[in-house]
Design an enzyme around this catalytic site. Structure first.
Site, PDB file in Angstrom:
ATOM      1  CD  GLU A 243     -37.600  39.848   3.386  1.00  0.00           C
ATOM      2  OE1 GLU A 243     -38.341  39.357   2.732  1.00  0.00           O
ATOM      3  OE2 GLU A 243     -36.150  39.389   3.624  1.00  0.00           O
ATOM      4  CB  CYS A 277     -45.477  38.810   1.931  1.00  0.00           C
ATOM      5  SG  CYS A 277     -44.709  37.832   3.158  1.00  0.00           S
TER       6      CYS A 277
HETATM    7  P1  NAP Z   1     -47.350  49.226   4.413  1.00  0.00           P
HETATM    8  O1  NAP Z   1     -48.475  49.786   4.297  1.00  0.00           O
HETATM    9  O2  NAP Z   1     -46.194  49.151   3.367  1.00  0.00           O
HETATM   10  O3  NAP Z   1     -46.854  49.159   5.873  1.00  0.00           O
HETATM   11  C1  NAP Z   1     -45.724  48.698   6.567  1.00  0.00           C
HETATM   12  C2  NAP Z   1     -45.019  49.530   7.494  1.00  0.00           C
HETATM   13  O4  NAP Z   1     -44.717  50.631   6.746  1.00  0.00           O
HETATM   14  C3  NAP Z   1     -45.945  49.896   8.629  1.00  0.00           C
HETATM   15  O5  NAP Z   1     -45.296  49.934   9.981  1.00  0.00           O
HETATM   16  C4  NAP Z   1     -46.475  51.427   8.219  1.00  0.00           C
HETATM   17  O6  NAP Z   1     -46.893  52.239   9.301  1.00  0.00           O
HETATM   18  C5  NAP Z   1     -45.250  51.715   7.407  1.00  0.00           C
HETATM   19  N1  NAP Z   1     -45.410  52.768   6.621  1.00  0.00           N
HETATM   20  C6  NAP Z   1     -46.559  52.888   5.951  1.00  0.00           C
HETATM   21  N2  NAP Z   1     -46.403  54.395   4.904  1.00  0.00           N
HETATM   22  C7  NAP Z   1     -45.054  54.459   5.354  1.00  0.00           C
HETATM   23  C8  NAP Z   1     -44.232  55.428   4.714  1.00  0.00           C
HETATM   24  N3  NAP Z   1     -44.651  56.321   3.944  1.00  0.00           N
HETATM   25  N4  NAP Z   1     -42.846  55.834   5.226  1.00  0.00           N
HETATM   26  C9  NAP Z   1     -42.349  54.924   6.146  1.00  0.00           C
HETATM   27  N5  NAP Z   1     -43.022  53.862   6.624  1.00  0.00           N
HETATM   28  C10 NAP Z   1     -44.418  53.606   6.330  1.00  0.00           C
HETATM   29  O7  NAP Z   1     -47.729  47.308   4.439  1.00  0.00           O
HETATM   30  P2  NAP Z   1     -48.666  46.784   5.387  1.00  0.00           P
HETATM   31  O8  NAP Z   1     -50.205  46.910   4.675  1.00  0.00           O
HETATM   32  O9  NAP Z   1     -48.564  46.997   6.769  1.00  0.00           O
HETATM   33  O10 NAP Z   1     -48.516  45.252   5.209  1.00  0.00           O
HETATM   34  C11 NAP Z   1     -48.682  44.494   3.831  1.00  0.00           C
HETATM   35  C12 NAP Z   1     -47.466  44.413   2.847  1.00  0.00           C
HETATM   36  O11 NAP Z   1     -46.550  43.993   3.383  1.00  0.00           O
HETATM   37  C13 NAP Z   1     -47.908  43.789   1.527  1.00  0.00           C
HETATM   38  O12 NAP Z   1     -47.543  44.099   0.346  1.00  0.00           O
HETATM   39  C14 NAP Z   1     -47.352  42.358   1.989  1.00  0.00           C
HETATM   40  O13 NAP Z   1     -47.080  41.424   0.864  1.00  0.00           O
HETATM   41  C15 NAP Z   1     -45.915  42.700   2.574  1.00  0.00           C
HETATM   42  N6  NAP Z   1     -45.278  41.682   3.507  1.00  0.00           N
HETATM   43  C16 NAP Z   1     -44.100  41.460   3.148  1.00  0.00           C
HETATM   44  C17 NAP Z   1     -43.387  40.597   3.747  1.00  0.00           C
HETATM   45  C18 NAP Z   1     -41.994  39.796   3.372  1.00  0.00           C
HETATM   46  O14 NAP Z   1     -41.414  39.342   4.018  1.00  0.00           O
HETATM   47  N7  NAP Z   1     -41.538  40.140   2.094  1.00  0.00           N
HETATM   48  C19 NAP Z   1     -44.186  39.996   5.119  1.00  0.00           C
HETATM   49  C20 NAP Z   1     -45.273  40.525   5.276  1.00  0.00           C
HETATM   50  C21 NAP Z   1     -45.932  41.266   4.672  1.00  0.00           C
HETATM   51  P3  NAP Z   1     -48.355  52.382   9.654  1.00  0.00           P
HETATM   52  O15 NAP Z   1     -48.765  51.439  10.152  1.00  0.00           O
HETATM   53  O16 NAP Z   1     -48.343  53.546  10.697  1.00  0.00           O
HETATM   54  O17 NAP Z   1     -49.010  53.225   8.357  1.00  0.00           O
END
Ligand code: NAP
Length: 474
Positions: A243, A277
């Site tokens: 997602e 998102c």
């Molecule tokens: P993110 O930076 O991708 O982080 C999401 C999760 O992934 C966090 O638990 C993060 O851990 C972990 N993560 C970060 N870097 C990683 C890596 N290299 N390897 C494995 N895991 C890793 O996203 P975010 O800033 O939290 O959330 C915003 C994004 O989520 C936006 O792009 C939004 O559109 C998307 N989103 C999508 C949906 C959907 O249903 N499609 C819903 C909500 C949000 P840490 O926090 O420890 O870094």
């Protein structure tokens, strides 16, 4: 952390801090896991799998229902924790918790409907059937913007299907996750079936991705990280649900109820300070109603109250961190430099309790060359573009690498039908700015993801089809 049914420190006794973005104050220290703890969680989940798989659907359902009831009772307390750690207004936090509970309750029922199939065979001596079986141990990685609903949307169908699960919440928001796990613990969930790892992503998720015992990765977060996980899952051929990011167009036709459209954009754009998102990123307004729309929209945005989410009347809380504020500033500066007109806002909010507040912003004369027209802003900035024909609106709405949600406001049913068919998105809201609901599939096409969460489709993601052919039955 919670591993094998016990709350525990990290093996190496490391800790991390959870900060309130509205005040920059420390809320709590938590354990900080690494690969050693992740390996323990995998072992616990693997050991729990055979027993959990054997439970009846009714038993699994009862754990989900008990947890839902506990969380419902704790809504006020959980909402305050959620708001403190990520900033959204308390009323939105309560709404999110309601949605989170809906997933638990909905999948408690769906657990009982994981029907297999009997297929008519080509020979009368054979019987062909498809059995539904749980995938196995699941790793779930969740974002900070919906710290409750994104966890229950994964945990509920996984447990309903018979899969143990290991959750790694975002580092910014582990406290809501702890409350959810505490509720499952109180509900008596067997040990090892649900495990919680708090800490930096790379060591924890790296170990989960390397482990052959983890059979599925379910991820919600940015497209950038999602792509890395897709690559990593190749090594052990894990099943995956992704997602990812979105860049939602919101089309307003001249025949729309303009007041409803204005209210719809405000809801879709400014909920969670624009950090969702499926929030609107591009507003396309038919040229003939541009002036009226902009007047009404700007007037409505001026009414939004910025403040600490814990205070009554707050509509817009802080952004999650300095990086988020910087990105919004870059997008606004770029838009202004390329000819955008700031109708309202356009600056960091002054006089607030931290440096993470940004004024809700309306930008007219938006152009396709602006960063804001292609990148997720993830902040309270609303760019307004104009279009002339229906065909142009749909083409420009589709001009994105993302394909998560899209919205259209019109009173013409024929037009609604054509636009709905033409939009290349996984979720379409026609005169509906908030389409998410537990019983419907949520997910995107193109670079917005793979798979669906919610609805009966969300349960399929945790099940495998086992085909059995029985010969000599006559
Ligand atoms: P993110 O930076 O991708 O982080 C999401 C999760 O992934 C966090 O638990 C993060 O851990 C972990 N993560 C970060 N870097 C990683 C890596 N290299 N390897 C494995 N895991 C890793 O996203 P975010 O800033 O939290 O959330 C915003 C994004 O989520 C936006 O792009 C939004 O559109 C998307 N989103 C999508 C949906 C959907 O249903 N499609 C819903 C909500 C949000 P840490 O926090 O420890 O870094």
């Amino acid at each position: 952390m919670y591993i094998n049914g016990s709350w525990t420190d990290a093996e190496k006794k490391q800790t991390m801090e959870v900060i309130n973005p509205a005040t920059n104050e420390l809320i709590q220290e938590t354990a900080k896991a690494d690969e050693t703890d992740a390996a323990k969680a995998v072992a616990a989940a693997s050991t729990a799998f055979p027993g959990w798989k054997k439970t009846t659907a009714k038993e699994r359902s009862s754990f989900l229902l008990r947890t839902a009831a506990i969380l419902r009772e704790q809504t006020e307390e959980l909402a305050e924790i959620l708001t403190a750690e990520m900033g959204k207004p308390l009323k939105e936090a309560k709404g999110e918790i309601g949605l989170g509970i809906d997933y638990l309750e909905w999948y408690a029922e769906e657990a009982k409907r994981a029907y297999g199939e009997i297929i008519p065979a080509s020979s009368s001596s054979k019987r062909l059937m498809v059995l539904k079986e749980p995938v196995g141990v699941v790793a779930a990685v969740t974002p900070w913007n919906f710290p409750v609903a994104m966890i229950t949307r994964k945990v509920a169908p996984a447990l309903a299907a018979g899969c143990p699960i290991i959750v790694k919440p975002a580092s910014a928001t582990p406290l809501s996750a702890m409350k959810i796990v505490e509720a499952f613990d109180k509900a008596g969930l067997p040990k090892g079936v649900l495990n919680l790892l708090i800490g930096s992503a790379s060591p924890i998720v790296g170990e989960l991705m390397r482990s052959p015992e983890v059979r599925k990765i379910t991820f919600t977060g940015s497209t950038e990280v999602g792509k890395k996980l897709i690559e990593q899952s190749a090594a052990t051929v894990k099943k995956m649900s992704m997602e990812l990011g979105g860049h939602a167009p919101f089309i307003v036709f001249e025949d729309a109820d303009i007041d409803a459209a204005v209210e719809g954009v405000v809801n879709s754009k400014f909920r969670n300070a624009g950090q969702t998102c499926i929030c609107t990123n591009r507003i396309y307004v038919q040229k003939s109603i541009e002036k009226t729309f902009l007047e009404k929209f700007t007037a409505r945005v001026k009414e939004l109250q910025i403040g600490n989410g814990l205070e009554d009347g707050t509509d817009i809380g802080p952004l999650i961190d300095e990086g988020a504020v910087k990105k919004v500033q870059e997008h606004v500066a770029d838009a202004v430099q390329k000819g955008g007109t700031v109708m309202y806002g356009g600056e960091q909010a002054s006089g607030c309790t931290s440096d993470k507040f940004y004024t809700p912003t309306v930008i007219a004369d938006a152009k396709d060359s602006m960063l804001i027209s292609t990148e997720e802003t993830f902040g309270p900035v609303a760019p307004v573009f104009t279009f002339t024909t229906e065909k142009e609106a749909v083409e420009r709405a589709n001009h994105s690498d993302y394909g998560l949600a899209a919205y259209c406001f019109t009173k013409d049913i024929g037009r609604a039908n054509r636009v709905m068919d033409g939009l290349e998105y996984g979720i379409i809201g026609i005169n509906d700015p908030i389409p998410t609901t537990a019983q419907a599939p949520f997910g995107g096409v193109k670079e917005s993801g793979i798979g669906r969460e919610g609805g009966r489709q969300g349960m399929e993601e945790y099940l495998e089809d086992k085909f059995v052919s029985i010969g000599n039955i006559e």
